[in-house]
Every structure is written in structure tokens, then in C-alpha cells.
Design an enzyme around this catalytic site. Structure first.
Site, mmCIF file in Angstrom:
data_model
loop_
_atom_site.group_PDB
_atom_site.id
_atom_site.type_symbol
_atom_site.label_atom_id
_atom_site.label_comp_id
_atom_site.label_asym_id
_atom_site.label_seq_id
_atom_site.Cartn_x
_atom_site.Cartn_y
_atom_site.Cartn_z
ATOM 1 N N LYS A 153 -18.656 -18.044 0.719
ATOM 2 C CA LYS A 153 -19.971 -18.122 0.943
ATOM 3 C C LYS A 153 -20.884 -17.540 -0.302
ATOM 4 O O LYS A 153 -20.240 -16.266 -0.426
ATOM 5 C CB LYS A 153 -20.387 -17.497 2.315
ATOM 6 C CG LYS A 153 -19.856 -18.413 3.492
ATOM 7 C CD LYS A 153 -20.562 -17.530 4.759
ATOM 8 C CE LYS A 153 -20.273 -18.521 5.924
ATOM 9 N NZ LYS A 153 -20.905 -18.093 7.110
ATOM 10 N N ARG A 197 0.729 -1.209 0.058
ATOM 11 C CA ARG A 197 0.173 -0.019 0.074
ATOM 12 C C ARG A 197 0.962 1.360 -0.187
ATOM 13 O O ARG A 197 0.375 2.156 -0.527
ATOM 14 C CB ARG A 197 -0.952 -0.169 1.133
ATOM 15 C CG ARG A 197 -2.176 -1.046 0.904
ATOM 16 C CD ARG A 197 -3.072 -1.204 2.058
ATOM 17 N NE ARG A 197 -4.252 -1.847 1.708
ATOM 18 C CZ ARG A 197 -5.173 -2.424 2.361
ATOM 19 N NH1 ARG A 197 -5.033 -2.226 3.875
ATOM 20 N NH2 ARG A 197 -6.397 -3.022 1.915
ATOM 21 N N GLY A 255 -8.895 -9.363 -0.724
ATOM 22 C CA GLY A 255 -7.808 -9.878 0.139
ATOM 23 C C GLY A 255 -7.331 -10.986 -0.200
ATOM 24 O O GLY A 255 -6.225 -11.431 -0.544
ATOM 25 N N GLY A 266 -13.013 -4.355 0.262
ATOM 26 C CA GLY A 266 -14.456 -3.898 0.278
ATOM 27 C C GLY A 266 -14.912 -3.257 -0.847
ATOM 28 O O GLY A 266 -15.879 -3.206 -1.584
HETATM 29 P P1 AMP Z 1 -13.724 -15.138 0.687
HETATM 30 O O1 AMP Z 1 -13.311 -14.346 1.559
HETATM 31 O O2 AMP Z 1 -15.369 -15.191 0.501
HETATM 32 O O3 AMP Z 1 -13.291 -15.072 -0.633
HETATM 33 O O4 AMP Z 1 -13.278 -16.860 0.815
HETATM 34 C C1 AMP Z 1 -12.195 -17.205 1.173
HETATM 35 C C2 AMP Z 1 -12.208 -18.510 1.758
HETATM 36 O O5 AMP Z 1 -12.892 -19.177 1.251
HETATM 37 C C3 AMP Z 1 -10.622 -18.914 1.996
HETATM 38 O O6 AMP Z 1 -10.240 -18.843 3.303
HETATM 39 C C4 AMP Z 1 -10.893 -20.413 1.415
HETATM 40 O O7 AMP Z 1 -10.127 -21.235 2.364
HETATM 41 C C5 AMP Z 1 -12.157 -20.604 1.509
HETATM 42 N N1 AMP Z 1 -12.903 -21.591 0.770
HETATM 43 C C6 AMP Z 1 -12.724 -21.861 -0.617
HETATM 44 N N2 AMP Z 1 -13.121 -22.824 -1.107
HETATM 45 C C7 AMP Z 1 -13.716 -23.541 -0.025
HETATM 46 C C8 AMP Z 1 -14.110 -24.811 0.396
HETATM 47 N N3 AMP Z 1 -14.748 -25.821 -0.704
HETATM 48 N N4 AMP Z 1 -14.620 -25.173 1.581
HETATM 49 C C9 AMP Z 1 -14.485 -24.446 2.625
HETATM 50 N N5 AMP Z 1 -13.706 -23.269 2.568
HETATM 51 C C10 AMP Z 1 -13.281 -22.907 1.309
#
Ligand code: AMP
Length: 397
Positions: A198, A37, A355, A378
Site C-alpha cells: 500500500k 537476530r 520484513g 519499522g
Molecule cells: P509491504 O509490507 O507493504 O512491504 O507489502 C508486502 C506485501 O505486498 C506482500 O505480502 C506482497 O504479497 C504484497 N503485494 C505486492 N505486490 C502486490 C500486488 N500487486 N497485489 C497484491 N499484493 C501485493
């Protein structure tokens, strides 16, 4: 930039420039552990200083929630800032009032000061007009170079722009040019990869992307919700069953918009969510009741890779699997390397952000080969959702 005020429009010599930057840096044992940054802020700081502006840096650090928390003092980033700038930087104990004005009044043209954490005042996050006016007393113009904070309408990101003549800094400009080229005026076919944990955190983003892209790859834990919505058993995988109707809505909306949704066709499963847990590749109809889907399988990798080769623009947020836990990093790694190679060969323009995505691409050795990697979390997501970012809107012509 056609729609934003930029530094090309202003003579800064002798002017006090309030420059909002992102210095919310990761620290380890009192030292800056990743200076990306700072590096992004350097071109604007240096340009303003070389042109004879009096450069006054405004930034937040951590979440002190409106009170003075010494652990969140910006004083701790001062040594790293001076190191990268190769010049001394004065420090004021407060971003408003006498301690700020005394430091600023002593500066000569071209000199730089850093003011203490704006979030030590609760009025910052409230976008309080009189606090913004207090900040504005120390400047003749306002320059915002913190895209990563532009999704927040705070006094130092939005309020100031309504009081002083306001311009986008070079980093903000570069970021918006890269992002606009990716979603507003992309070379097509355009493919988006949305992975991560999610669906619930990325619903608006999926809704916006189906109307803009030719291909939308849904990956990571999110894909499990879509697979379950289509009747597959996903065992003990991360899955938001209650969002099955929403997932079906996204699929229907994509069909109407002629956006092809790409879901895994095979997966890597394990019984434990940990590094080096015994794992196997299986087809979607063979996922066991005690299995967790932790990555995409080789057929899925080949499928995404083949589509990528036909596309001219890629926008990517979120990993394909639990990339922090080898061997469940393979899907993310292979696609990242393939996209990086296609970028180097000039066949695709690749933009990534968020991130975890930056960490995953860096781990794969691909980040520096991408056309543009946004370090904003964000703000990048809100931009992908198609929202107007208040900190950007305030700089518009
Ligand atoms: P996000 O912050 O929504 O981009 O999510 C990133 C996180 O999703 C990372 O820490 C990954 O380990 C987790 N992740 C990705 N695929 C899976 C999966 N199939 N099962 C559990 N966690 C996951």
C-alpha cells in the site's frame, strides 16, 4: 563513527554493562526458527565478555502490553542464546528489583545474564523515568545494539541513555554505517525500489526518497495506485483510489527534484489471488475489468534491470509483486538476482530492509550477496523516511 559514542571509547573491564539487544525472535513449536537476530548480537556480546565486562542483556519479546505473560517469556530463547554464545547465560525472572540484582551480583567479569522481558512492565513503553532509573541501578554503562527497536522511545532503548554513559554496540554501528553510506553519502546514481502492498503506509518514505535519489522505482500493489492516478484501468487489483491525488503530488515533486519515477510498463495479471492461478502478461491498456495485477511483466523487469546497471547504489524496500505466490514472485526474484550479481561484481552497493523484503530476497537466494540487509522493520522504514530515531539520537555525541 563520527557522531555516535561507540565501544572504542570505553574500558568495560569489571563494569556492569546493560546491553539492549533484539531477541524478539520468531518461534515455531517452542524453538527459535530464525536466529539471525542472535547472530547480529553476538559480536557485541562476545567483545564485551572477552574484555571482562559483566554483560547484562535487556530485551523485549512479543507484545505482553505491560503484564507478565508466560508465552512472552524470554526464558524460551535462552537455549538458543547459549548455543550461539557457546557459554552459559544466567537468567533473571525480572528485569528490575531483587530477582535481577541477585543474579547480577553473582556474576564475575566476562559472564553473561539475560533479564526477563522489559515489556512485562507497562512503564517500559511509557519511557517512565523512575522505571529507567530502576533498570539503571543494575548497570555502570548502557550499550544499545538494537537498531530495530531504536524508533521507539522506550525506557530500555532511550530513557537509559540519559541516565548512564551510553554507547552504540557493534551491530548498531555497522547498521548505521551501512545505511548512512546508502542515503547520506551515497555513490551516485542512487536508485531506490519501493514496493509492497500500500501507498498509505509508505507515503513519507516516498516523499523523502524523491528528494534524495536519481531513480525511484515504484512497484507492487502501490504501483497500481499510481497507474490508476494516471488514468489506467487496474481492474480488481489492490488499489487505493482515494490516494490518486497524493500519487500525482509525488510524481510532481519528483519532477521538481529531478528524480525519475519508474512505474511498470507491462504487468502480470490473474483472476485469482492464489499460487499458480492462471496468469498472463499484458500491457497497461489491456488490463481487464476482472483482472488483478500481481507482478511486473518482462518489459518492466528489463527496464529496471537496465537502469540498475547504470547505478552505483541501491536502496530497496518492498517486493515487486505478490512474491509469496508463485509465479508472481518472478519480478522480485529477477531484480533481486540481478542486484546480487552486480554487487558481487563490485558494480553496485546494495542495501535492503524490511520484513517482507528480507524474506523475498532470501527466497531469491540473493540476501547474503547484498552489501547489507537490515532485519529491522519499522526502524528501517522510519530511517528511509528521513526521521530521527530516538534510540539513535540518545547515543549522539
Ligand atoms: P509491504 O509490507 O507493504 O512491504 O507489502 C508486502 C506485501 O505486498 C506482500 O505480502 C506482497 O504479497 C504484497 N503485494 C505486492 N505486490 C502486490 C500486488 N500487486 N497485489 C497484491 N499484493 C501485493
Amino acid at each position: 563513527m563520527a557522531y555516535l559514542h561507540t565501544l572504542d571509547e570505553v574500558d568495560v573491564k569489571g563494569k556492569r554493562v546493560l546491553l539492549r539487544v533484539d531477541l524478539n525472535l520468531p518461534m515455531e513449536n517452542g524453538r527459535v526458527s530464525d536466529a539471525t537476530r542472535i547472530e547480529r548480537a553476538l559480536p557485541t556480546i562476545t567483545e564485551l565478555s572477552k574484555k571482562g565486562g559483566i554483560v547484562i542483556l535487556l530485551a523485549h519479546f512479543g507484545r505482553p502490553k505491560g503484564s507478565r505473560v508466560e508465552a512472552d517469556s524470554l526464558r524460551q530463547v535462552l537455549p538458543a542464546l547459549e548455543h550461539y554464545l557457546k557459554q552459559p547465560v544466567a537468567f533473571a525472572d525480572d528485569c528490575v528489583g531483587r530477582s535481577a540484582s541477585q543474579i547480577i551480583d553473582a556474576l564475575k567479569d566476562g559472564q553473561i545474564a539475560l533479564l526477563e522481558n522489559t515489556r512485562f512492565h507497562k512503564e517500559e513503553e511509557q519511557n517512565d523515568a523512575s522505571f529507567a532509573a530502576e533498570l539503571a541501578k543494575n548497570g555502570d554503562i548502557f550499550v544499545n545494539d538494537a537498531f530495530s527497536a531504536a524508533h521507539r522511545a522506550h525506557a530500555s532503548t532511550e530513557g537509559l541513555a540519559h541516565i548512564l554513559p551510553a554507547y552504540a554496540g557493534r551491530s548498531m554501528q555497522t547498521e548505521l554505517e551501512a545505511l548512512d553510506q546508502a542515503l547520506l553519502n551515497p555513490q551516485r546514481p542512487l536508485i531506490a525500489i519501493v514496493g509492497g502492498a500500500k501507498v498509505s503506509t509508505k507515503l513519507d518514505l516516498l516523499g523523502n526518497l524523491v528528494s534524495k535519489t536519481q531513480y525511484l522505482v515504484i512497484a507492487g500493489g502501490m504501483a497500481n495506485t499510481f497507474l490508476a492516478a494516471q488514468g489506467f484501468n487496474v481492474g480488481k487489483s489492490l488499489c487505493e483510489y482515494e490516494l490518486a491525488p497524493t500519487a500525482r503530488d509525488v510524481l510532481a515533486k519528483a519532477k521538481t527534484a529531478h528524480c525519475q519515477i519508474i512505474l511498470p510498463i507491462d504487468v502480470v495479471v490473474a483472476k485469482k489471488f492464489e499460487a499458480h492461478a492462471p496468469s498472463s502478461v499484458c500491457s497497461l491498456d489491456k488490463i481487464g475489468a476482472d483482472d488483478m495485477v500481481l507482478d511486473i511483466g518482462p518489459k518492466s523487469i528489463a527496464q529496471v534491470d537496465a537502469i540498475l546497471r547504470n547505478c552505483k547504489t541501491l536502496v530497496w524496500n518492498g517486493p515487486f509483486g505478490a512474491f509469496e505466490l508463485p509465479p508472481f514472485d518472478q519480478g522480485t526474484k529477477r531484480i533481486a538476482q540481478s542486484a546480487a550479481q552486480l554487487t558481487i561484481e563490485g558494480k553496485i552497493r546494495s542495501i535492503a530492509g524490511g520484513g517482507d523484503t528480507v524474506a523475498a530476497l532470501s527466497q531469491a537466494g540473493a540476501a547474503e550477496k547484498f552489501s547489507y540487509v537490515s532485519t529491522a522493520g519499522g526502524a528501517f522504514l522510519e530511517w528511509l523516511e528521513g526521521r530521527t530515531l530516538p534510540g539513535v539520537a540518545a547515543l549522539e555525541k
